[in-house]
Design a protein around this motif. Structure first.
Motif, PDB file in Angstrom:
ATOM      1  N   TYR A  82      44.827 104.188  36.473  1.00 23.62           N
ATOM      2  CA  TYR A  82      44.317 103.096  37.299  1.00 23.62           C
ATOM      3  C   TYR A  82      42.802 103.198  37.346  1.00 23.62           C
ATOM      4  N   VAL A  83      42.150 102.058  37.321  1.00 27.92           N
ATOM      5  CA  VAL A  83      40.723 101.976  37.578  1.00 27.92           C
ATOM      6  C   VAL A  83      40.596 100.944  38.694  1.00 27.92           C
ATOM      7  N   TYR A  84      40.040 101.383  39.846  1.00 27.08           N
ATOM      8  CA  TYR A  84      40.065 100.481  40.995  1.00 27.08           C
ATOM      9  C   TYR A  84      38.911 100.739  41.954  1.00 27.08           C
ATOM     10  N   ILE A  85      38.710  99.753  42.814  1.00 25.42           N
ATOM     11  CA  ILE A  85      37.749  99.877  43.908  1.00 25.42           C
ATOM     12  C   ILE A  85      38.550 100.043  45.190  1.00 25.42           C
ATOM     13  N   ARG A  86      37.928 100.693  46.162  1.00 26.58           N
ATOM     14  CA  ARG A  86      38.626 100.977  47.420  1.00 26.58           C
ATOM     15  C   ARG A  86      37.614 101.001  48.556  1.00 26.58           C
ATOM     16  N   GLU A  87      38.056 100.548  49.709  1.00 23.03           N
ATOM     17  CA  GLU A  87      37.183 100.550  50.884  1.00 23.03           C
ATOM     18  C   GLU A  87      38.017 100.891  52.110  1.00 23.03           C
ATOM     19  N   CYS A  88      37.415 101.645  53.027  1.00 22.21           N
ATOM     20  CA  CYS A  88      38.067 101.989  54.289  1.00 22.21           C
ATOM     21  C   CYS A  88      37.168 101.537  55.430  1.00 22.21           C
ATOM     22  N   GLN A  89      37.763 100.877  56.408  1.00 24.74           N
ATOM     23  CA  GLN A  89      37.015 100.472  57.596  1.00 24.74           C
ATOM     24  C   GLN A  89      37.818 100.802  58.842  1.00 24.74           C
ATOM     25  N   GLU A  90      37.090 101.259  59.848  1.00 24.59           N
ATOM     26  CA  GLU A  90      37.694 101.477  61.159  1.00 24.59           C
ATOM     27  C   GLU A  90      37.457 100.198  61.953  1.00 24.59           C
ATOM     28  N   MET A  91      38.535  99.617  62.466  1.00 22.03           N
ATOM     29  CA  MET A  91      38.419  98.338  63.160  1.00 22.03           C
ATOM     30  C   MET A  91      38.900  98.476  64.598  1.00 22.03           C
ATOM     31  N   ASP A  92      38.371  97.617  65.447  1.00 25.06           N
ATOM     32  CA  ASP A  92      38.806  97.554  66.825  1.00 25.06           C
ATOM     33  C   ASP A  92      39.492  96.208  67.014  1.00 25.06           C
ATOM     34  N   VAL A  93      40.791  96.237  67.258  1.00 24.21           N
ATOM     35  CA  VAL A  93      41.560  95.012  67.446  1.00 24.21           C
ATOM     36  C   VAL A  93      42.139  95.041  68.859  1.00 24.21           C
ATOM     37  N   ASP A  94      41.539  94.268  69.740  1.00 21.96           N
ATOM     38  CA  ASP A  94      41.981  94.219  71.146  1.00 21.96           C
ATOM     39  C   ASP A  94      42.087  95.614  71.759  1.00 21.96           C
ATOM     40  N   TYR A  97      52.067  97.459  48.822  1.00 22.70           N
ATOM     41  CA  TYR A  97      51.703  98.040  47.534  1.00 22.70           C
ATOM     42  C   TYR A  97      52.318  97.225  46.409  1.00 22.70           C
ATOM     43  N   PHE A  98      51.505  96.917  45.412  1.00 21.95           N
ATOM     44  CA  PHE A  98      52.011  96.265  44.206  1.00 21.95           C
ATOM     45  C   PHE A  98      51.274  96.828  43.007  1.00 21.95           C
ATOM     46  N   ASP A  99      52.014  97.116  41.954  1.00 17.50           N
ATOM     47  CA  ASP A  99      51.375  97.335  40.670  1.00 17.50           C
ATOM     48  C   ASP A  99      52.328  96.921  39.570  1.00 17.50           C
ATOM     49  N   ASN A 100      51.754  96.642  38.432  1.00 16.91           N
ATOM     50  CA  ASN A 100      52.539  96.360  37.239  1.00 16.91           C
ATOM     51  C   ASN A 100      52.345  97.544  36.314  1.00 16.91           C
ATOM     52  N   PRO A 101      53.325  98.471  36.281  1.00 16.03           N
ATOM     53  CA  PRO A 101      53.135  99.710  35.533  1.00 16.03           C
ATOM     54  C   PRO A 101      53.136  99.533  34.020  1.00 16.03           C
ATOM     55  N   VAL A 131      47.267 100.560  34.081  1.00 17.01           N
ATOM     56  CA  VAL A 131      47.823  99.628  35.059  1.00 17.01           C
ATOM     57  C   VAL A 131      46.702  98.652  35.398  1.00 17.01           C
ATOM     58  N   LYS A 132      46.837  97.430  34.900  1.00 20.28           N
ATOM     59  CA  LYS A 132      45.753  96.458  35.054  1.00 20.28           C
ATOM     60  C   LYS A 132      45.903  95.613  36.315  1.00 20.28           C
ATOM     61  N   SER A 133      47.100  95.623  36.888  1.00 18.06           N
ATOM     62  CA  SER A 133      47.344  94.830  38.085  1.00 18.06           C
ATOM     63  C   SER A 133      47.844  95.754  39.197  1.00 18.06           C
ATOM     64  N   TYR A 134      46.948  96.067  40.126  1.00 15.24           N
ATOM     65  CA  TYR A 134      47.247  96.990  41.218  1.00 15.24           C
ATOM     66  C   TYR A 134      46.563  96.497  42.477  1.00 15.24           C
ATOM     67  N   LYS A 135      47.304  96.512  43.579  1.00 17.71           N
ATOM     68  CA  LYS A 135      46.743  96.080  44.859  1.00 17.71           C
ATOM     69  C   LYS A 135      47.425  96.857  45.972  1.00 17.71           C
ATOM     70  N   GLN A 136      46.626  97.304  46.927  1.00 19.00           N
ATOM     71  CA  GLN A 136      47.183  98.073  48.029  1.00 19.00           C
ATOM     72  C   GLN A 136      46.429  97.749  49.318  1.00 19.00           C
ATOM     73  N   SER A 137      47.171  97.623  50.395  1.00 20.43           N
ATOM     74  CA  SER A 137      46.609  97.474  51.736  1.00 20.43           C
ATOM     75  C   SER A 137      47.299  98.501  52.622  1.00 20.43           C
ATOM     76  N   LEU A 138      46.507  99.237  53.381  1.00 20.08           N
ATOM     77  CA  LEU A 138      47.037 100.292  54.232  1.00 20.08           C
ATOM     78  C   LEU A 138      46.422 100.145  55.621  1.00 20.08           C
ATOM     79  N   ALA A 139      47.252 100.225  56.650  1.00 22.30           N
ATOM     80  CA  ALA A 139      46.761 100.190  58.028  1.00 22.30           C
ATOM     81  C   ALA A 139      47.363 101.378  58.767  1.00 22.30           C
ATOM     82  N   ILE A 140      46.505 102.096  59.496  1.00 21.57           N
ATOM     83  CA  ILE A 140      46.936 103.286  60.230  1.00 21.57           C
ATOM     84  C   ILE A 140      46.449 103.145  61.672  1.00 21.57           C
ATOM     85  N   GLU A 141      47.349 103.357  62.622  1.00 19.42           N
ATOM     86  CA  GLU A 141      46.943 103.351  64.021  1.00 19.42           C
ATOM     87  C   GLU A 141      47.743 104.387  64.791  1.00 19.42           C
TER      88      GLU A 141
END
Length: 174
Positions: free
Chosen positions: A74-86, A135-139, A112-122
């Protein structure tokens, strides 16, 4: 309307809800984002590093697949942010595959040319965390149904257990 109604790929998209007892959300996010540490606890990592190309932080990750299948990378970009929701603190990690000419495909490894991930932790309201992941990828290639079934039934729960153990050991090393 391709964005609202994507074409059916015949591939699975995974939605995972889980809990990590005794692992506070910030610790989970720190462990998840620490690539060097992941090489120590994730048995499927063959190669994993972050590099800057044209001013952008890019992650390269080669995953070990069981014999006789080819490894995937996989070759990908990734970002993490701490958010305040209510008043709730939520750590959000987004990742998506990108094409980078400086990271060419390797012989014998399927990109793997098609990869997408969203993660939320609380917080779970106690000493642990609630985790949601999409999570989605096309292996690529031909993945046998036994491997897809193993990933869904055993691989994901095993990953959560490994992640929980990694969180417990992380505090000992910092």
């Amino acid at each position: 309307l391709p964005i609202l109604f994507p074409q059916q790929s015949g591939l699975y998209e995974y939605k995972i809800f889980g809990g990590l007892a005794d692992c506070p959300p910030k610790l989970c996010a720190d462990v998840y984002m620490d690539l060097d540490y992941r090489k120590q606890w994730d048995q499927y990592v063959k190669e994993l590093y972050e590099k800057t190309y044209d001013g952008e932080q890019i992650i390269y990750w080669e995953v070990k697949y069981p014999f006789p299948l080819s490894n995937r990378d996989y070759v990908y970009i990734r970002e993490c942010q701490e958010m305040d929701v209510d008043g709730r603190k939520i750590w959000v990690v987004l990742a998506q595959s990108v094409s980078v000419p400086q990271c060419p495909e390797k012989p014998g490894v399927i990109r793997v040319k098609s990869y997408k991930q969203s993660l939320a932790i609380e917080s779970d309201g106690k000493t642990g965390s609630k985790v949601y992941m999409y999570y989605f990828d096309n292996p690529g290639g031909m993945i046998p149904s036994w491997l897809v079934n193993w990933a869904a039934k055993s691989g994901v729960p095993a990953f959560l257990k490994d992640m929980q153990k990694a969180c417990c050991n992380y505090s000992k090393r910092t």
